[in-house]
Design a protein around this motif. Structure first.
Motif, PDB file in Angstrom:
ATOM      1  N   ARG A 194      -7.124   8.770  -1.922  1.00  0.00           N
ATOM      2  CA  ARG A 194      -7.322   7.618  -2.798  1.00  0.00           C
ATOM      3  C   ARG A 194      -6.246   6.567  -2.572  1.00  0.00           C
ATOM      4  N   ARG A 195      -4.995   7.028  -2.488  1.00  0.00           N
ATOM      5  CA  ARG A 195      -3.909   6.072  -2.283  1.00  0.00           C
ATOM      6  C   ARG A 195      -4.009   5.408  -0.926  1.00  0.00           C
ATOM      7  N   ILE A 252       4.563  10.072  -3.736  1.00  0.00           N
ATOM      8  CA  ILE A 252       4.434  10.217  -5.182  1.00  0.00           C
ATOM      9  C   ILE A 252       3.455  11.333  -5.536  1.00  0.00           C
ATOM     10  N   ALA A 311      -7.158  -1.273   1.378  1.00  0.00           N
ATOM     11  CA  ALA A 311      -7.730  -2.431   0.688  1.00  0.00           C
ATOM     12  C   ALA A 311      -6.678  -3.508   0.459  1.00  0.00           C
ATOM     13  N   TRP A 312      -5.460  -3.087   0.175  1.00  0.00           N
ATOM     14  CA  TRP A 312      -4.376  -4.038  -0.080  1.00  0.00           C
ATOM     15  C   TRP A 312      -4.043  -4.828   1.178  1.00  0.00           C
ATOM     16  N   ALA A 315       5.696   6.184 -11.227  1.00  0.00           N
ATOM     17  CA  ALA A 315       6.202   5.144 -10.330  1.00  0.00           C
ATOM     18  C   ALA A 315       7.724   5.127 -10.334  1.00  0.00           C
ATOM     19  N   HIS A 348       9.273   8.395  -8.831  1.00  0.00           N
ATOM     20  CA  HIS A 348       9.261   8.328  -7.374  1.00  0.00           C
ATOM     21  C   HIS A 348      10.380   7.439  -6.872  1.00  0.00           C
ATOM     22  N   LEU A 403      -6.567   2.721  -1.122  1.00  0.00           N
ATOM     23  CA  LEU A 403      -6.068   1.548  -1.856  1.00  0.00           C
ATOM     24  C   LEU A 403      -5.119   0.743  -0.981  1.00  0.00           C
ATOM     25  N   GLU A 404      -4.316   1.436  -0.184  1.00  0.00           N
ATOM     26  CA  GLU A 404      -3.406   0.727   0.726  1.00  0.00           C
ATOM     27  C   GLU A 404      -4.199  -0.086   1.735  1.00  0.00           C
ATOM     28  N   ARG A 426      -5.918  -5.496   3.723  1.00  0.00           N
ATOM     29  CA  ARG A 426      -7.016  -6.239   4.331  1.00  0.00           C
ATOM     30  C   ARG A 426      -6.785  -7.718   4.184  1.00  0.00           C
TER      31      ARG A 426
END
Lengths: 457, 426
Positions: free
Chosen positions: A250-251, A197, A257-258, A183, A186, A254-255, A260
C-alpha cells in the motif's frame, strides 16, 4: 463550553460567583430536567448559545456523553474562570460592566497539579475565594495503555531474530511516550538498522498480541488468582494481526502515485477516456444484432448464433404447444434487430414465400431453416462489407505513408485464400456457397471483370 | 480564553536576525531586538546605534551552515539576562524555542544554564515550527519558515516535529540582501552606504577600502548589521510583488512603477528601472538551480534523495533549492499517509515571506508538483503576526491549561540531570 457553564453556576460543584443574570435564568427548579419548559435566555446572551448550554446539560444528565471531559463524576473539578468578566449590569449585555458593579478580586495563587508527579508549585491568577480540589486541566492527561513485559516473558515468547532486545525496548518506550503516533515514532527511532514504518508497526503489534495471547492462556489455564489479576493488556493487543506485506504494498503504491508527474497523469486520463469510448462501441455492436460478430471477436460463428435463435423449443408436459408460436420473428435484445428482420422479410418476399405459412411441424421446421439461412447470409454480408472497408482504410493509410507496394484491387470477397482469420475465411466460403440475390451476383461479376482488366494492365 | 490559565510564563525566542521576548498570554512580544550585543554588553537597537557603542557588535549565532548553533554562550547568557531585567522577569517559568536542527548537546547546555545561572522554577524548549503551527490554530501542518538565516520546511504532526524530514535552504533574507548589495555596489561603484545614527550633519564620508579591511570582527558585525538595516528598508519599499508565475525578465520593466527610486543613506539614488533584477529580488527564492557559489559560505547543492539512508543523521539536509521544492522534499520524506493533511495545512511564516505574493506563488508551484488528488492550501498570518508566528505560538502554548503539566521543573532537573531531562522536550 463547560467552563462557561461553571461560571454560570450550573452543573455539579459550580464555582460560587456573584449573582449573575444568566445563572439566575438557568437555575430554574429541577435544572437539567427542564428540557420541556421553555427557558428564556437572559438578555444579552444569544438564543443559540443558551440552547447549546441546555443541550449539553441535558446530555450529561442523561449520561449520554461519557468521555472523560464530560464524565459527571469528574465534573466536581470545574474549569478555571475565564479572563472575560461575566457579570452584567442592569439593562446591558452579558460581559459589560457599569460603575456600580463590584470588581471581583483576583489573586496570584499557587497551585499544584496531579498530572505532574513531582509536586512542583506554580502560580496563576485566579478569582479570590474559589477553591479547586485539583487542577482542572489535570483530567486531560490521558494516555494510551502501555504494553510492558518482563525479562522472562521476553525471552520465552518474544525473542526474534531480526529484533534485538534493546531495539524492541526502544520501540516500546517510544510507543508509550508518543501514544502510538507512528509517523513520529518512525522519525524518532534511531537504532542502527534503519526500519521502515510498517516494520516498526509489525513488531509492536505482534509483540502486543503475542503477550495478550500468552497471558490469557496462562490465566485461563490455571485457577483464577484474585491477588494477581491480569494487568491491562495495553493498546494494540487485538486479535487481528498486522498485515506487513499489504501495508508495504500500500505504501509503495502511494509513493508511486505521489511521484507521478502531471504529464503521466494526463496520459492516464486520456487512455481512460479512450477505453470508455471503445467500451461503448463494443456494447453498441453487441446490441446491434445477435449473430453478427464484433470486429475483434473471432470465436462466435454466425451460424451458431442464428441456430440459437431459431432453435425449436422442446414441448414441455402440461403446457399447450402451438406450432404457430414458432412463426414469430424474435425481436429484442437477444433477438434480431428490426433492420435485420426487415431485410429478412424482404428476402422472403423476393423468394415469393407467403407471409404466413401453414403452421404444421414440417412446414415450420423448413421455415425456420430458411429464416436461419437468410439471417446468416445477411450477417455475413454485413461483416464482409465491414472488412472490406477496413481493408481499404488500411491501404489508404499505407499508401499515404509512402509504401510503394502495389495492391490488388480485388475485393476481399473474391479471394478466399487471403489471410483474414479462420472464421472469416470459412464465412467467405460459406458465403459463396449460400445463395446470393440476383442483384448482388451481378455486382460481384462486374467487380471481377474490372479486377481482371486491371491485372492485365 | 476558555482553556487558558494565566501563569505568567516568560517566552523567549532567539532567532538568527531578531530575538523576541515577552509574556505568555500576550498577543505580541514586548521586546523585539536584534540578536546582537553591543561592545558594552547591552542589548537593543538604540544601544547598538548609540554613541557609546564604539567597539561594534557581538553576534550570538555565527555559523551560517547551522543558523541555530549558539557559537557564543556568554553572549547568549548576557542577552537573556539583559532582556529579563528589561522586562522585569523574576522567578517565572521560561519557554524557549529551537528550530529542530540545533547541534546535539545544545539543548542540554541551555537547560543547565537556565537552571543553574538563572534559577528558573521551570523550563521548556519547544520547536519553532510547532509553535508557528499553533499560532494559526493547527496541530498538524507543513511549516515553511522564511527567516534571515535561511528557509526551513518542517512537517509538524500532532504538535511534534519530524526532525528527519526537516529541510532547510540557504536562500533566506541574508541571501537576498547579498544579491541586492552586489547589484547596487556594481552600479554605484562604491560600498553600500549605511546610516550611522551618530552622523546627522556634514557630508557623508564614503569609507575607503583600507578602512573597511581594517575593521575588527566586532566592528564588521556592526557594519553588516547596519547594511542589513539599509537593505531591509529597501526590501520593504521595493523588494516587491512576486508575480504568480515565473517572471519573464523582458516584461519586468513594464511592471515597475515609474517613481520607484530608492535613496540610499548617502543620498545616492537607486533607480530600480535601470536594474530590473532589484525589482524581482524575491524571485531568487523560487528560482531553480544551484544559486550559491563561492560568494557565500554556504555549500552548493547537496543531493537529497537517499542521502540519509546509510549515514547517521547529524545534520538535516541543507539544500539550495527553491521554496516550493524545499517543501516538496520535506513532504516526500514524511510518512505517506500524512502528506494529504500536511498539504492541506501549509503554514507560511517568517519575515522573508512578507513579500507580497509569496503565498500564492508557493501554492501555485506546489500544486503543479503534486498529484491532482492532493489539495494545497497555504495559510499565513497577517502583517506582524507572520514574522512573530513562532513567538505567538509560544505565548499560546504557555497559556494553555494542559501545558502546565509538561514543564520541566527544578526538582525534576535536579533529580534526572540535564541529559535525561532534555528527553522531556518533544
Amino acid at each position: 463550553m463547560s467552563d462557561a457553564r461553571a461560571i454560570l453556576g450550573v452543573g455539579v460543584g459550580a464555582a460560587p460567583v456573584a449573582v449573575d443574570p444568566v445563572q439566575a435564568a438557568m437555575k430554574s427548579p429541577g435544572g437539567a430536567q427542564n428540557a420541556d419548559k421553555k427557558l428564556k435566555p437572559p438578555r444579552g446572551m444569544s438564543r443559540e448559545v443558551f440552547n447549546l448550554l441546555q443541550t449539553q446539560q441535558n446530555e450529561i444528565a442523561a449520561g449520554l456523553s461519557s468521555t472523560p471531559l464530560n464524565d459527571p463524576s469528574l465534573q466536581s473539578t470545574t474549569l478555571l474562570p475565564t479572563m472575560v468578566p461575566s457579570s452584567r449590569p442592569k439593562g446591558g449585555k452579558v460581559g459589560s460592566m457599569s460603575k456600580t458593579d463590584k470588581v471581583s478580586k483576583w489573586v496570584w495563587a499557587p497551585f499544584s497539579s496531579t498530572a505532574r508527579n513531582d509536586g512542583a508549585d506554580f502560580h496563576h491568577w485566579v478569582k479570590a475565594g474559589v477553591e479547586y480540589p485539583d487542577y482542572p486541566f489535570a483530567r486531560f492527561n490521558v494516555h494510551l495503555d502501555s504494553v510492558e513485559y518482563t525479562e522472562e516473558e521476553y525471552n520465552t515468547y518474544l525473542a526474534n531474530s531480526e529484533w534485538t532486545r534493546s531495539d524492541t525496548d526502544l520501540l516500546m518506550g517510544l510507543c508509550r511516550r508518543l501514544d502510538l503516533r507512528w509517523a513520529i515514532i518512525h522519525d524518532r527511532y534511531t537504532a542502527t538498522p534503519r526500519r521502515t514504518i510498517e516494520q516498526l508497526q509489525h513488531r509492536y503489534y505482534s509483540v502486543a498480541s503475542r503477550l495478550t495471547h500468552v497471558r490469557l492462556t496462562l490465566a485461563s489455564a490455571g485457577p483464577i488468582d484474585p491477588s494477581n489479576p491480569i494487568s491491562t493488556l495495553g493498546t494494540g493487543s487485538s486479535s487481528q494481526s498486522f498485515n506487513l506485506s499489504y501495508e508495504g504494498e500500500r505504501r509503495r503504491q502511494l509513493e508511486v502515485a505521489w511521484k507521478r508527474s502531471k504529464e503521466e497523469e494526463q496520459e492516464e486520463n486520456d487512455l481512460r477516456k479512450e477505453l470508455k469510448l471503445v467500451e461503448v462501441q463494443l456494447r453498441k455492436l453487441k446490441k446491434a444484432g445477435k449473430g453478427e460478430e464484433p470486429a475483434t471477436s473471432m470465436t462466435s460463428d454466425p451460424h451458431e448464433a442464428a441456430n440459437s435463435l431459431f432453435h425449436r423449443p422442446l414441448p414441455t408436459a402440461g403446457l399447450p404447444y402451438l406450432q404457430s408460436a414458432r412463426l414469430e420473428n424474435p425481436v429484442g435484445v437477444n433477438g434480431l434487430s428490426k433492420t435485420l428482420i426487415k431485410k429478412m422479410e424482404l428476402v422472403l418476399r423476393e423468394l415469393e414465400i407467403e407471409e404466413r405459412p401453414l403452421p404444421t411441424k414440417t412446414v415450420v421446421d423448413i421455415y425456420d431453416h430458411l429464416r436461419k439461412s437468410i439471417v446468416t447470409l445477411l450477417t455475413l454480408q454485413k461483416i464482409a462489407s465491414k472488412k472490406e472497408n477496413l481493408l481499404l482504410l488500411k491501404k489508404a493509410e499505407i499508401t499515404q505513408k509512402g509504401d510503394s507496394t502495389p495492391f490488388e484491387q480485388n475485393p476481399v470477397i473474391m479471394n478466399p485464400q487471403r489471410r483474414t482469420g479462420g472464421v472469416q475465411g470459412q464465412g467467405m466460403k460459406r458465403k459463396s456457397d449460400a445463395g446470393m440475390s440476383v442483384q448482388q451476383q451481378a455486382q460481384h461479376a462486374q467487380m471481377q471483370q474490372a479486377a481482371a482488366k486491371k491485372l492485365k494492365k | 480564553m476558555f482553556c487558558g490559565d494565566e501563569t505568567g510564563a516568560y517566552v523567549m525566542e532567539t532567532g538568527w536576525t531578531n530575538s523576541r521576548f515577552g509574556w505568555g498570554g500576550a498577543a505580541d512580544p514586548c521586546l523585539q531586538i536584534p540578536t546582537l550585543l553591543t561592545s558594552s554588553n547591552t542589548i537593543g537597537l538604540s544601544a547598538l546605534h548609540s554613541s557609546s557603542n564604539t567597539g561594534g557588535a557581538t553576534p550570538i549565532f555565527n555559523n551560517p551552515n547551522n543558523t541555530s548553533e549558539i557559537t557564543n554562550w556568554d553572549a547568549w547568557e548576557t542577552l537573556l539576562s539583559s532582556s529579563m531585567s528589561q522586562t522585569v522577569c523574576q522567578n517565572r517559568p521560561i519557554l524557549s524555542t529551537d528550530p529542530g536542527f540545533s547541534p546535539p548537546g545544545q539543548k542540554e547546555t541551555q537547560t543547565e544554564i537556565m537552571f543553574e545561572k538563572f534559577d528558573t522554577p521551570a523550563y521548556f524548549i519547544s520547536h519553532t515550527a510547532a509553535l508557528s503551527a499553533f499560532s494559526l490554530g493547527r496541530h498538524t501542518a507543513m511549516v515553511v519558515d522564511c527567516g534571515g538565516g535561511g528557509n526551513v520546511a518542517t512537517p509538524v504532526i500532532d504538535g511534534m516535529v519530524l526532525k528527519r524530514s526537516l529541510r532547510r535552504s540557504v536562500r533566506g533574507g541574508d541571501f537576498l540582501d547579498m544579491q541586492i548589495k552586489e547589484v547596487i555596489e556594481k552600479k554605484t561603484g562604491k560600498p553600500l552606504a549605511v546610516r550611522p545614527e551618530r552622523q546627522t550633519t556634514g557630508k557623508y564620508k564614503t569609507p575607503s577600502k583600507a578602512y573597511l579591511s581594517s575593521l575588527t570582527p566586532s566592528q564588521k558585525t556592526y557594519r553588516s548589521f547596519c547594511l542589513h538595516e539599509t537593505l531591509t528598508d529597501f526590501k520593504k519599499s521595493h523588494g516587491v510583488s512576486l508575480q504568480f508565475a515565473k517572471v519573464d525578465m523582458r516584461e519586468v520593466s513594464g511592471l515597475i512603477p515609474d517613481d520607484s527610486v530608492y535613496e540610499l543613506p548617502d543620498g545616492t539614488p537607486v533607480n530600480v528601472n535601470e536594474h530590473p533584477d532589484l525589482y524581482v529580488v524575491p524571485e531568487a527564492m523560487f528560482m531553480e538551480g544551484p544559486l550559491t557559489s563561492s560568494k557565500t559560505d554556504a555549500p552548493a547543492l547537496i543531493d537529497v534523495e537517499g542521502n540519509d539512508q546509510d549515514q547517521p543523521q547529524t545534520d538535516p539536509s541543507l539544500l539550495d533549492v527553491p521554496l516550493h521544492r524545499l517543501a516538496h522534499e520535506a513532504l516526500s520524506s514524511a510518512d505517506v499517509d500524512c502528506r494529504k493533511e500536511l498539504l492541506m495545512n501549509l503554514v507560511l511564516c517568517g519575515r522573508g515571506s512578507c513579500f507580497s505574493g509569496v503565498d500564492t506563488r508557493l501554492s501555485k508551484e506546489l500544486t503543479a508538483m503534486t498529484p491532482s488528488t492532493f489539495r494545497v492550501k497555504v495559510s499565513s498570518g497577517k502583517g506582524e503576526e507572520r514574522s512573530n508566528a513562532s513567538w505567538i505560538g509560544g505565548s499560546i502554548l504557555t497559556s494553555l491549561g494542559s501545558f502546565q503539566q509538561l514543564w520541566l521543573s527544578k526538582a525534576e532537573y535536579d533529580e534526572y540531570g540535564s541529559t535525561l531531562a532534555v528527553q522531556r522536550f518533544p
